[in-house]
Design an enzyme around this catalytic site. Structure first.
Site, PDB file in Angstrom:
ATOM      1  N   HIS A 106      -9.843   1.439   4.664  1.00 60.50           N
ATOM      2  CA  HIS A 106      -8.486   1.770   5.285  1.00 60.50           C
ATOM      3  C   HIS A 106      -8.901   2.839   6.293  1.00 60.50           C
ATOM      4  O   HIS A 106      -9.666   3.766   6.194  1.00 60.50           O
ATOM      5  CB  HIS A 106      -7.445   2.389   4.243  1.00 60.50           C
ATOM      6  CG  HIS A 106      -6.241   2.105   4.998  1.00 60.50           C
ATOM      7  ND1 HIS A 106      -5.907   3.375   5.847  1.00 60.50           N
ATOM      8  CD2 HIS A 106      -5.107   1.465   4.741  1.00 60.50           C
ATOM      9  CE1 HIS A 106      -4.493   2.949   6.424  1.00 60.50           C
ATOM     10  NE2 HIS A 106      -4.155   1.820   5.756  1.00 60.50           N
TER      11      HIS A 106
ATOM     12  N   GLU B 266      -6.249  -4.774  10.693  1.00 60.41           N
ATOM     13  CA  GLU B 266      -5.401  -3.638  10.708  1.00 60.41           C
ATOM     14  C   GLU B 266      -5.611  -2.586  11.694  1.00 60.41           C
ATOM     15  O   GLU B 266      -6.535  -1.807  11.626  1.00 60.41           O
ATOM     16  CB  GLU B 266      -5.186  -2.848   9.461  1.00 60.41           C
ATOM     17  CG  GLU B 266      -4.173  -1.585   9.274  1.00 60.41           C
ATOM     18  CD  GLU B 266      -3.628  -1.469   8.042  1.00 60.41           C
ATOM     19  OE1 GLU B 266      -2.680  -1.619   7.642  1.00 60.41           O
ATOM     20  OE2 GLU B 266      -4.418  -0.409   7.595  1.00 60.41           O
TER      21      GLU B 266
ATOM     22  N   LYS C 191       0.180   4.132  -0.591  1.00 57.60           N
ATOM     23  CA  LYS C 191      -0.714   5.565   0.092  1.00 57.60           C
ATOM     24  C   LYS C 191      -0.189   6.629  -0.802  1.00 57.60           C
ATOM     25  O   LYS C 191      -0.103   6.481  -2.121  1.00 57.60           O
ATOM     26  CB  LYS C 191      -0.111   5.822   1.482  1.00 57.60           C
ATOM     27  CG  LYS C 191      -0.239   4.506   2.346  1.00 57.60           C
ATOM     28  CD  LYS C 191      -0.078   4.901   3.898  1.00 57.60           C
ATOM     29  CE  LYS C 191      -0.225   3.669   4.478  1.00 57.60           C
ATOM     30  NZ  LYS C 191      -0.426   3.754   6.007  1.00 57.60           N
TER      31      LYS C 191
ATOM     32  N   ASN D  92       1.080  -1.089  -0.099  1.00 56.64           N
ATOM     33  CA  ASN D  92      -0.059   0.144   0.160  1.00 56.64           C
ATOM     34  C   ASN D  92       0.904   1.169   0.026  1.00 56.64           C
ATOM     35  O   ASN D  92       1.431   1.589   1.157  1.00 56.64           O
ATOM     36  CB  ASN D  92      -0.790  -0.034   1.337  1.00 56.64           C
ATOM     37  CG  ASN D  92      -1.821   1.286   1.456  1.00 56.64           C
ATOM     38  OD1 ASN D  92      -1.796   1.973   0.476  1.00 56.64           O
ATOM     39  ND2 ASN D  92      -2.266   1.334   2.610  1.00 56.64           N
TER      40      ASN D  92
HETATM   41  P1  PGA Z   1       2.386   0.733   7.542  1.00 59.76           P
HETATM   42  O1  PGA Z   1       1.059   1.173   6.827  1.00 59.76           O
HETATM   43  O2  PGA Z   1       2.956  -0.388   7.264  1.00 59.76           O
HETATM   44  O3  PGA Z   1       3.364   2.067   7.355  1.00 59.76           O
HETATM   45  O4  PGA Z   1       2.075   0.644   9.232  1.00 59.76           O
HETATM   46  C1  PGA Z   1       0.238   0.059   6.699  1.00 59.76           C
HETATM   47  C2  PGA Z   1      -1.197   0.569   6.197  1.00 59.76           C
HETATM   48  O5  PGA Z   1      -1.598   1.463   6.731  1.00 59.76           O
HETATM   49  O6  PGA Z   1      -1.855  -0.166   5.375  1.00 59.76           O
END
Ligand code: PGA
Length: 244
Positions: free
Chosen positions: A106, A166, A22, A20
């Site tokens: 998310h 998550e 983002k 991901n």
């Molecule tokens: P992170 O993000 O691995 O940087 O904690 C995961 C996510 O938000 O999907």
């Protein structure tokens, strides 16, 4: 049965590794990232799904196809609407030409864009209608109860959905890693299947990094990871693929 499927079935637990990105581009760019990833073979038991910003999907798709890389592409969000006058939205029907998966629900979308559980259910409906696999994030078991109680599509199509446990507090936010305790992550992943009433694919997300991924992925009820920060760096991401 394809070799990859045969190998995964008879040898090791299949793992889903979802990147991901983002609202970030990997450094120096997506094609260099793909080149770097292709230097090390992707283990046959790993299914790799990369979810970059929308603007990168087309170029990445061409590169992946041309180089027959075992990687599929996903979106990070999708419209809850069918095609129409919805300024700024990307609908599942159009997106299905280019993606096979889409992350929905998310916690950053709730936090910064006010997305609700009801909207997330509508997004899952649009994805299922268009043959795209939803990667559905679940922050906690209360939210999972809502999805089970109100999301017919989630109950009826659970075996076509990739669930992700998550907890928002475990997300790195681009800063330090602080993953959930693996036992707690495993217990909640199991609980997601219990609430659906059968075993469903469930990943863990939140600060997955090369040092912790193997422990997290070895948990009985965890089928892989949703990886934010560590997925931007091809070296860290390749290590996660290798250190299962
Ligand atoms: P992170 O993000 O691995 O940087 O904690 C995961 C996510 O938000 O999907």
């Amino acid at each position: 049965m394809l070799f990859r499927e045969y190998y995964s079935f008879y040898h090791m637990k299949k793992l889903y590794i979802v990147a991901n990105w983002k609202s970030n581009l990997p450094s120096p760019d997506a094609i260099t990232w793909l080149h770097a990833i292709s230097d090390t073979p992707i283990p046959p038991e790993c299914e790799v799904i990369v979810c970059p910003p929308f603007i990168l999907l087309s170029d990445m798709r061409s590169f992946i196809k041309k180089n027959t890389m075992p990687i599929t592409l996903g979106a990070q969000n999708i419209s809850p609407f069918t095609p129409g006058a919805y300024t700024g939205e990307i609908n599942a029907k159009d997106a299905s030409a280019i993606i096979t998966h889409a992350i929905v629900g998310h916690s950053e979308r709730r936090k910064y864009f006010g997305e609700t559980d009801e909207e997330v259910i509508r997004k899952v409906e649009r994805l299922v209608e268009n043959g795209i696999t939803p990667i559905l994030c679940v922050s906690d078991m209360k939210q999972m109860d809502y999805y089970v109680a109100h999301g017919n599509v989630i109950r009826e199509h659970a075996s076509e959905i990739i669930f992700v446990y998550e907890p928002p507090g475990a997300i790195s936010g681009g800063g330090a890693y602080h993953p959930e305790n693996p036992d707690t992550a495993n217990r909640n992943a199991k609980e997601i299947s219990n609430k659906i009433g059968k075993k469903v694919i469930t990943l863990y997300g939140g600060s997955v990094n090369p040092d912790d991924s193997a422990t997290l992925f070895s948990q009985t009820h965890i089928d892989g990871g949703l990886i934010g920060k560590a997925s931007l760096d091809p070296v860290a991401f390749t290590k996660i693929l290798q250190n299962r």
